[in-house]
Structure formats: structure tokens, C-alpha cells
Scaffold this motif. Structure first.
Motif, PDB file in Angstrom:
ATOM      1  N   ALA A  94       0.819  -1.208   0.000  1.00  0.00           N
ATOM      2  CA  ALA A  94       0.000   0.000   0.000  1.00  0.00           C
ATOM      3  C   ALA A  94       0.859   1.267   0.000  1.00  0.00           C
ATOM      4  O   ALA A  94       0.336   2.372   0.158  1.00  0.00           O
ATOM      5  N   ASP A  95       2.178   1.128  -0.138  1.00  0.00           N
ATOM      6  CA  ASP A  95       3.135   2.245  -0.154  1.00  0.00           C
ATOM      7  C   ASP A  95       3.110   3.074   1.124  1.00  0.00           C
ATOM      8  O   ASP A  95       3.258   4.293   1.095  1.00  0.00           O
ATOM      9  N   LEU A  96       2.938   2.408   2.254  1.00  0.00           N
ATOM     10  CA  LEU A  96       2.975   3.114   3.537  1.00  0.00           C
ATOM     11  C   LEU A  96       4.335   2.981   4.217  1.00  0.00           C
ATOM     12  O   LEU A  96       4.729   3.867   4.975  1.00  0.00           O
ATOM     13  N   VAL A  97       5.025   1.915   3.975  1.00  0.00           N
ATOM     14  CA  VAL A  97       6.381   1.716   4.515  1.00  0.00           C
ATOM     15  C   VAL A  97       7.247   1.186   3.372  1.00  0.00           C
ATOM     16  O   VAL A  97       6.741   0.594   2.420  1.00  0.00           O
ATOM     17  N   PRO A  98       8.562   1.367   3.468  1.00  0.00           N
ATOM     18  CA  PRO A  98       9.421   0.787   2.429  1.00  0.00           C
ATOM     19  C   PRO A  98       9.451  -0.730   2.546  1.00  0.00           C
ATOM     20  O   PRO A  98       9.353  -1.284   3.645  1.00  0.00           O
ATOM     21  N   ALA A  99       9.576  -1.388   1.413  1.00  0.00           N
ATOM     22  CA  ALA A  99       9.617  -2.853   1.404  1.00  0.00           C
ATOM     23  C   ALA A  99      10.886  -3.322   2.100  1.00  0.00           C
ATOM     24  O   ALA A  99      11.941  -2.692   1.989  1.00  0.00           O
ATOM     25  N   ARG A 100      10.772  -4.423   2.818  1.00  0.00           N
ATOM     26  CA  ARG A 100      11.942  -4.963   3.499  1.00  0.00           C
ATOM     27  C   ARG A 100      12.911  -5.524   2.477  1.00  0.00           C
ATOM     28  O   ARG A 100      12.512  -6.117   1.480  1.00  0.00           O
ATOM     29  N   ARG A 101      14.181  -5.363   2.776  1.00  0.00           N
ATOM     30  CA  ARG A 101      15.223  -5.835   1.888  1.00  0.00           C
ATOM     31  C   ARG A 101      15.352  -7.344   2.031  1.00  0.00           C
ATOM     32  O   ARG A 101      15.371  -7.877   3.133  1.00  0.00           O
ATOM     33  N   ILE A 102      15.436  -8.031   0.894  1.00  0.00           N
ATOM     34  CA  ILE A 102      15.613  -9.480   0.914  1.00  0.00           C
ATOM     35  C   ILE A 102      17.106  -9.751   1.011  1.00  0.00           C
ATOM     36  O   ILE A 102      17.886  -9.267   0.175  1.00  0.00           O
ATOM     37  N   PRO A 103      17.548 -10.498   2.004  1.00  0.00           N
ATOM     38  CA  PRO A 103      18.990 -10.735   2.143  1.00  0.00           C
ATOM     39  C   PRO A 103      19.537 -11.569   0.992  1.00  0.00           C
ATOM     40  O   PRO A 103      18.827 -12.388   0.407  1.00  0.00           O
ATOM     41  N   ARG A 104      20.811 -11.345   0.695  1.00  0.00           N
ATOM     42  CA  ARG A 104      21.461 -12.062  -0.397  1.00  0.00           C
ATOM     43  C   ARG A 104      21.686 -13.512   0.017  1.00  0.00           C
ATOM     44  O   ARG A 104      22.035 -13.806   1.154  1.00  0.00           O
ATOM     45  N   GLN A 105      21.483 -14.410  -0.922  1.00  0.00           N
ATOM     46  CA  GLN A 105      21.636 -15.842  -0.657  1.00  0.00           C
ATOM     47  C   GLN A 105      23.097 -16.157  -0.368  1.00  0.00           C
ATOM     48  O   GLN A 105      23.995 -15.652  -1.032  1.00  0.00           O
ATOM     49  N   THR A 106      23.340 -16.997   0.610  1.00  0.00           N
ATOM     50  CA  THR A 106      24.711 -17.382   0.933  1.00  0.00           C
ATOM     51  C   THR A 106      25.265 -18.295  -0.144  1.00  0.00           C
ATOM     52  O   THR A 106      24.520 -18.900  -0.913  1.00  0.00           O
ATOM     53  N   THR A 107      26.585 -18.420  -0.170  1.00  0.00           N
ATOM     54  CA  THR A 107      27.229 -19.228  -1.199  1.00  0.00           C
ATOM     55  C   THR A 107      27.744 -20.548  -0.642  1.00  0.00           C
ATOM     56  O   THR A 107      28.549 -21.214  -1.287  1.00  0.00           O
ATOM     57  N   LYS A 108      27.305 -20.941   0.529  1.00  0.00           N
ATOM     58  CA  LYS A 108      27.799 -22.184   1.127  1.00  0.00           C
ATOM     59  C   LYS A 108      27.373 -23.410   0.334  1.00  0.00           C
ATOM     60  O   LYS A 108      28.044 -24.434   0.365  1.00  0.00           O
ATOM     61  N   ALA A 109      26.274 -23.343  -0.369  1.00  0.00           N
ATOM     62  CA  ALA A 109      25.777 -24.503  -1.113  1.00  0.00           C
ATOM     63  C   ALA A 109      26.476 -24.677  -2.458  1.00  0.00           C
ATOM     64  O   ALA A 109      26.340 -25.708  -3.091  1.00  0.00           O
ATOM     65  N   GLU A 110      27.223 -23.678  -2.884  1.00  0.00           N
ATOM     66  CA  GLU A 110      27.909 -23.767  -4.174  1.00  0.00           C
ATOM     67  C   GLU A 110      29.125 -24.679  -4.062  1.00  0.00           C
ATOM     68  O   GLU A 110      29.703 -24.829  -2.987  1.00  0.00           O
ATOM     69  N   PRO A 111      29.573 -25.276  -5.183  1.00  0.00           N
ATOM     70  CA  PRO A 111      30.769 -26.117  -5.145  1.00  0.00           C
ATOM     71  C   PRO A 111      32.017 -25.281  -4.863  1.00  0.00           C
ATOM     72  O   PRO A 111      32.040 -24.068  -5.080  1.00  0.00           O
ATOM     73  N   GLY A 112      33.059 -25.960  -4.406  1.00  0.00           N
ATOM     74  CA  GLY A 112      34.307 -25.285  -4.092  1.00  0.00           C
ATOM     75  C   GLY A 112      35.063 -24.855  -5.336  1.00  0.00           C
ATOM     76  O   GLY A 112      34.659 -25.136  -6.474  1.00  0.00           O
ATOM     77  N   GLN A 113      36.217 -24.191  -5.118  1.00  0.00           N
ATOM     78  CA  GLN A 113      36.995 -23.647  -6.227  1.00  0.00           C
ATOM     79  C   GLN A 113      37.533 -24.749  -7.136  1.00  0.00           C
ATOM     80  O   GLN A 113      37.453 -24.645  -8.360  1.00  0.00           O
ATOM     81  N   LYS A 114      38.068 -25.833  -6.561  1.00  0.00           N
ATOM     82  CA  LYS A 114      38.620 -26.914  -7.378  1.00  0.00           C
ATOM     83  C   LYS A 114      37.535 -27.595  -8.200  1.00  0.00           C
ATOM     84  O   LYS A 114      37.743 -27.947  -9.358  1.00  0.00           O
ATOM     85  N   ALA A 115      36.370 -27.793  -7.613  1.00  0.00           N
ATOM     86  CA  ALA A 115      35.265 -28.417  -8.345  1.00  0.00           C
ATOM     87  C   ALA A 115      34.836 -27.527  -9.510  1.00  0.00           C
ATOM     88  O   ALA A 115      34.536 -28.021 -10.601  1.00  0.00           O
ATOM     89  N   LYS A 116      34.822 -26.219  -9.279  1.00  0.00           N
ATOM     90  CA  LYS A 116      34.478 -25.296 -10.362  1.00  0.00           C
ATOM     91  C   LYS A 116      35.503 -25.371 -11.489  1.00  0.00           C
ATOM     92  O   LYS A 116      35.146 -25.336 -12.669  1.00  0.00           O
ATOM     93  N   GLU A 117      36.791 -25.495 -11.119  1.00  0.00           N
ATOM     94  CA  GLU A 117      37.838 -25.607 -12.138  1.00  0.00           C
ATOM     95  C   GLU A 117      37.672 -26.890 -12.945  1.00  0.00           C
ATOM     96  O   GLU A 117      37.836 -26.891 -14.170  1.00  0.00           O
ATOM     97  N   ARG A 118      37.376 -28.013 -12.266  1.00  0.00           N
ATOM     98  CA  ARG A 118      37.175 -29.281 -12.972  1.00  0.00           C
ATOM     99  C   ARG A 118      35.988 -29.193 -13.925  1.00  0.00           C
ATOM    100  O   ARG A 118      36.049 -29.685 -15.059  1.00  0.00           O
ATOM    101  N   LEU A 119      34.919 -28.550 -13.495  1.00  0.00           N
ATOM    102  CA  LEU A 119      33.749 -28.384 -14.369  1.00  0.00           C
ATOM    103  C   LEU A 119      34.108 -27.533 -15.590  1.00  0.00           C
ATOM    104  O   LEU A 119      33.684 -27.834 -16.714  1.00  0.00           O
ATOM    105  N   GLN A 120      34.901 -26.487 -15.365  1.00  0.00           N
ATOM    106  CA  GLN A 120      35.296 -25.620 -16.470  1.00  0.00           C
ATOM    107  C   GLN A 120      36.161 -26.388 -17.463  1.00  0.00           C
ATOM    108  O   GLN A 120      35.999 -26.256 -18.682  1.00  0.00           O
ATOM    109  N   GLU A 121      37.097 -27.226 -16.954  1.00  0.00           N
ATOM    110  CA  GLU A 121      37.942 -28.022 -17.836  1.00  0.00           C
ATOM    111  C   GLU A 121      37.108 -29.014 -18.649  1.00  0.00           C
ATOM    112  O   GLU A 121      37.352 -29.221 -19.838  1.00  0.00           O
TER     113      GLU A 121
END
Length: 147
Positions: free
Chosen positions: A80-107
Motif C-alpha cells: 500500500a506504499d505506507l512503509v518501504p519494502a523490506r530488503r531481501i537478504p542475499r543468498q549465501t554461497t555455502k551450497a555452491e561447489p568449491g573452487q577446485k570443483a568449479k575448475e574441474r567443471l570448467q575443464e
């Protein structure tokens, strides 16, 4: 006295109906309240006009006095535009694969791309024609003459 704008549940079992009320923060959820400023019916369609009914003038008044809305009510007030919308927090990156796994996928992707490029280049190049072998009928005719 600390004021909250929150939902107070009503309705039958498995058929909820909520009143948007201004209450003392120490009072129970469905207990005593100061003023009813609207209603919320989650059982109707989202685009139905009676899903959220809100008296915006009274909501503005209570917000100016210092009442703090609950999470759900703040969504209604933001719509209803009476208060500002709450900010949605940024998703954490803990669920993403590690650096070496990312390199293997890229290769692996690079290897697939190289194989696809090689196959495309091979298909695009004109194939050399091998000399045609003699037809089996001609061979049989030659054998018949020799006998």
C-alpha cells in the motif's frame, strides 16, 4: 507501552481469517487489542479485492505514533506504499561447489567444446573419396569367363 501492528487469528479450524490490529506487544496474539485497522483472508484468490482490506489512514496514524508492524503486516503496508519494502537478504554461497570443483567443471566444458569444434571442422572439410571397389556382379562375370 510498545505498540505492534500484527495479525490476530480468527475463523474455523483449517479456515483462517485474520484481523489486522494494533495491540500492546505484551498482549497475546488473539487477545486484547487497541484498534482493528483491517483484515486479511488467505482463503480467497490473490487478485480478489477482499483478500486484504486495510484502513490506510489509521495505519498511517499508528505508524506515525510509533507502532512497529510484524513481518507479514509490513508486506501489506509496503504493497500500500505506507512503509518501504523490506530488503531481501542475499543468498549465501555455502551450497555452491568449491573452487577446485568449479575448475574441474570448467575443464570438462572446455574439453567438450574442443571436441565439438573438431567434429564440426571435420564435417565441414570435404571428404576424400576412396577409389570405388568393383561391383560384385562384375567380379562374378570375370570368374565365369576365366572358367
Amino acid at each position: 507501552m510498545s505498540l505492534k501492528i500484527r495479525l490476530s487469528r480468527g475463523g474455523a479450524k483449517k479456515r483462517p481469517y485474520y484481523r489486522i490490529v494494533v495491540a500492546d506487544s505484551r498482549s497475546p496474539r488473539d487477545g486484547r487489542f487497541i484498534e482493528r485497522i483491517g483484515s486479511y483472508n488467505p482463503m480467497v484468490a490473490k487478485d480478489h479485492p477482499e483478500r486484504i482490506v486495510l484502513n490506510t489512514d489509521r495505519a498511517k496514524h499508528w505508524l506515525s505514533v510509533g507502532a512497529t508492524p510484524s513481518d507479514r503486516v509490513s508486506r501489506f503496508l509496503a504493497a500500500a506504499d505506507l512503509v518501504p519494502a523490506r530488503r531481501i537478504p542475499r543468498q549465501t554461497t555455502k551450497a555452491e561447489p568449491g573452487q577446485k570443483a568449479k575448475e574441474r567443471l570448467q575443464e570438462a566444458e572446455d574439453a567438450k567444446q574442443a571436441a565439438a569444434d573438431a567434429a564440426a571442422a571435420e564435417a565441414a572439410a570435404p571428404a576424400e573419396e576412396a577409389p570405388a571397389e568393383e561391383a560384385p556382379a562384375e567380379e562374378a562375370a570375370e570368374e565365369a569367363k576365366a572358367e
